[in-house]
Design a protein around this motif. Structure first.
Motif, PDB file in Angstrom:
ATOM      1  N   ILE A 305       0.838  -1.221   0.048  1.00 40.95           N
ATOM      2  CA  ILE A 305       0.183   0.067  -0.006  1.00 40.95           C
ATOM      3  C   ILE A 305       0.778   1.303   0.078  1.00 40.95           C
ATOM      4  N   ARG A 306       1.876   1.241   0.929  1.00 43.19           N
ATOM      5  CA  ARG A 306       2.581   2.422   1.002  1.00 43.19           C
ATOM      6  C   ARG A 306       3.647   2.662  -0.335  1.00 43.19           C
ATOM      7  N   ALA A 307       3.960   1.406  -0.890  1.00 40.01           N
ATOM      8  CA  ALA A 307       4.719   1.406  -2.319  1.00 40.01           C
ATOM      9  C   ALA A 307       3.709   2.391  -3.321  1.00 40.01           C
ATOM     10  N   PHE A 308       2.751   2.228  -3.413  1.00 36.69           N
ATOM     11  CA  PHE A 308       1.768   2.778  -4.071  1.00 36.69           C
ATOM     12  C   PHE A 308       1.619   4.195  -3.676  1.00 36.69           C
ATOM     13  N   ARG A 309       1.178   4.485  -2.531  1.00 36.77           N
ATOM     14  CA  ARG A 309       1.126   5.894  -2.065  1.00 36.77           C
ATOM     15  C   ARG A 309       2.648   6.726  -2.302  1.00 36.77           C
ATOM     16  N   ARG A 310       3.511   6.177  -2.371  1.00 36.49           N
ATOM     17  CA  ARG A 310       4.802   7.020  -2.453  1.00 36.49           C
ATOM     18  C   ARG A 310       5.121   7.224  -3.966  1.00 36.49           C
ATOM     19  N   GLY A 311       4.232   6.337  -5.030  1.00 38.12           N
ATOM     20  CA  GLY A 311       4.473   6.688  -6.242  1.00 38.12           C
ATOM     21  C   GLY A 311       5.398   5.370  -7.011  1.00 38.12           C
ATOM     22  N   GLU A 312       5.810   4.755  -6.196  1.00 39.46           N
ATOM     23  CA  GLU A 312       6.890   3.506  -6.580  1.00 39.46           C
ATOM     24  C   GLU A 312       6.351   2.496  -7.510  1.00 39.46           C
ATOM     25  N   LEU A 313       4.987   2.618  -7.627  1.00 38.64           N
ATOM     26  CA  LEU A 313       4.214   1.551  -8.648  1.00 38.64           C
ATOM     27  C   LEU A 313       3.548   2.155  -9.862  1.00 38.64           C
ATOM     28  N   GLY A 314       4.302   3.316 -10.151  1.00 41.41           N
ATOM     29  CA  GLY A 314       3.858   4.147 -11.263  1.00 41.41           C
ATOM     30  C   GLY A 314       2.579   5.191 -11.014  1.00 41.41           C
ATOM     31  N   GLN A 315       2.475   5.950 -12.008  1.00 44.82           N
ATOM     32  CA  GLN A 315       1.617   7.275 -11.904  1.00 44.82           C
ATOM     33  C   GLN A 315       0.172   6.618 -12.435  1.00 44.82           C
ATOM     34  N   VAL A 316      -0.856   6.703 -11.497  1.00 43.00           N
ATOM     35  CA  VAL A 316      -2.188   6.173 -11.636  1.00 43.00           C
ATOM     36  C   VAL A 316      -3.454   7.170 -11.690  1.00 43.00           C
ATOM     37  N   ILE A 317      -4.320   6.697 -12.272  1.00 43.58           N
ATOM     38  CA  ILE A 317      -5.629   7.355 -12.127  1.00 43.58           C
ATOM     39  C   ILE A 317      -6.697   6.718 -11.913  1.00 43.58           C
ATOM     40  N   LEU A 318      -7.476   6.476 -10.583  1.00 40.95           N
ATOM     41  CA  LEU A 318      -8.271   5.429 -10.276  1.00 40.95           C
ATOM     42  C   LEU A 318      -9.694   5.597 -10.805  1.00 40.95           C
ATOM     43  N   ASP A 319      -9.951   6.967 -11.141  1.00 44.64           N
ATOM     44  CA  ASP A 319     -11.502   7.292 -11.750  1.00 44.64           C
ATOM     45  C   ASP A 319     -11.502   6.611 -13.376  1.00 44.64           C
TER      46      ASP A 319
END
Length: 319
Positions: A305-319
């Motif tokens: 979860i924190r890897a996502f929040r730090r941007g370590e899993l790429g740039q994302v738009i969830l909508d």
């Protein structure tokens, strides 16, 4: 052969997330109504409303109560954390926002030491104010803005960025990576000298009724709701579902997995092995208690979860 197998498996991934009949009502603290009431009372001293939201969910999770009760003042929507968002469809997002009446929008990265978008904020706000009546504040030579938004979207970071940019001064508002850092309501902070401009900082206010469980899950994934209220296991599973749906398989390389997977337990086991996160447990067997080492799924979910929040899993738009 492995690529072909991965593609075959991907075609079988979930297209709908099973929320298991979850109720989001208990995710949202009732005390926030008090903060909203105080914000309404302070509107008479405000020239413009600055609403901050997470750029990864530009169309979801904005508190509808803001529009209903604070819409009497000019409004600027700031989509913060743009460094974490995939802005390849930026124009499409702006058009969708315009269709629902949101015309003034800025994308920012307020943690960046020098953000060109932050420099645009004061001129943009001045233009918005000059195009609208100031009523009882017509003779005031200074300007007052109210900063609003759901928790943990960067309200305090914006205030600090404006002071850093316009006053060359340091932090005035405490910043944290968890929701609920700002508690005081209507704290007045100077952010510009020419023209004289103050911001009223406010605590994050979540909507009393969320539009859907999925919207609530997007808010949770972006760190707007305390993790323990939702459960890190379900947040991690929704993250995996979302990344796969977007065909973003960056987690495979980051955690040295063999291929994309739709099974959260399989992914968390791989993450735990990669990070060396294990725990000792005791199993009761027919020949007595046996101590064994197993993957620490909770620690793996926390890191994912924190890897996502730090941007370590790429740039994302969830909508």
């Amino acid at each position: 052969m492995r690529v072909y197998q991965a593609l075959c498996n991907f075609s079988k991934f979930r297209t709908v997330f099973d929320f298991g009949g979850r109720d989001v009502a208990h995710w949202f603290p009732g005390h926030m109504a008090k903060g909203l009431k105080q914000m309404r009372a302070g509107l008479k001293n405000v020239d413009c409303i600055i609403e901050i939201h997470d750029a990864r969910i530009p169309l979801s999770g904005r508190n509808p109560v803001f529009q209903e009760t604070l819409d009497v003042k000019p409004h600027l929507l700031i989509l913060n954390k743009m460094d974490l968002a995939d802005l390849s469809h930026k124009q499409k997002i702006l058009k969708k926002l315009e269709r629902i009446g949101v015309k003034n929008v800025l994308f920012t990265d307020c943690l960046k030491q020098r953000d060109a978008s932050v420099k645009k904020l004061v001129p943009t706000v001045m233009e918005i104010i000059q195009n609208n009546p100031r009523f009882n504040r017509y003779e005031n030579v200074d300007y007052c803005l109210m900063v609003i938004g759901v928790p943990n979207v960067g309200k305090s970071s914006l205030i600090n960025a404006l002071r850093r940019t316009n006053l060359k001064k340091g932090q005035a508002s405490r910043v944290g990576g968890e929701p609920g850092i700002t508690r005081a309501v209507l704290t007045k902070i100077k952010v510009c000298e020419k023209p004289i401009m103050h911001l009223l900082d406010t605590p994050g206010v979540l909507p009393p009724k969320i539009e859907s469980v999925e919207t609530g899950m997007k808010l949770a994934l972006c760190g707007t709701i305390l993790d323990h209220l939702v459960g890190e296991d379900i947040i991690a599973d929704y993250l995996l579902y979302s990344l796969n749906r977007l065909e973003n398989f960056s987690y495979v390389e980051k955690y040295n997995l063999h291929e994309p997977s739709d099974d959260i337990q399989h992914v968390l086991k791989g993450i735990a092995i990669k990070l060396g996160k294990t725990q000792r447990v005791t199993a009761i067997t027919g020949v007595g208690n046996v101590s064994m080492t197993v993957p620490n799924y909770s620690a793996a979910a926390y890191d994912f979860i924190r890897a996502f929040r730090r941007g370590e899993l790429g740039q994302v738009i969830l909508d």
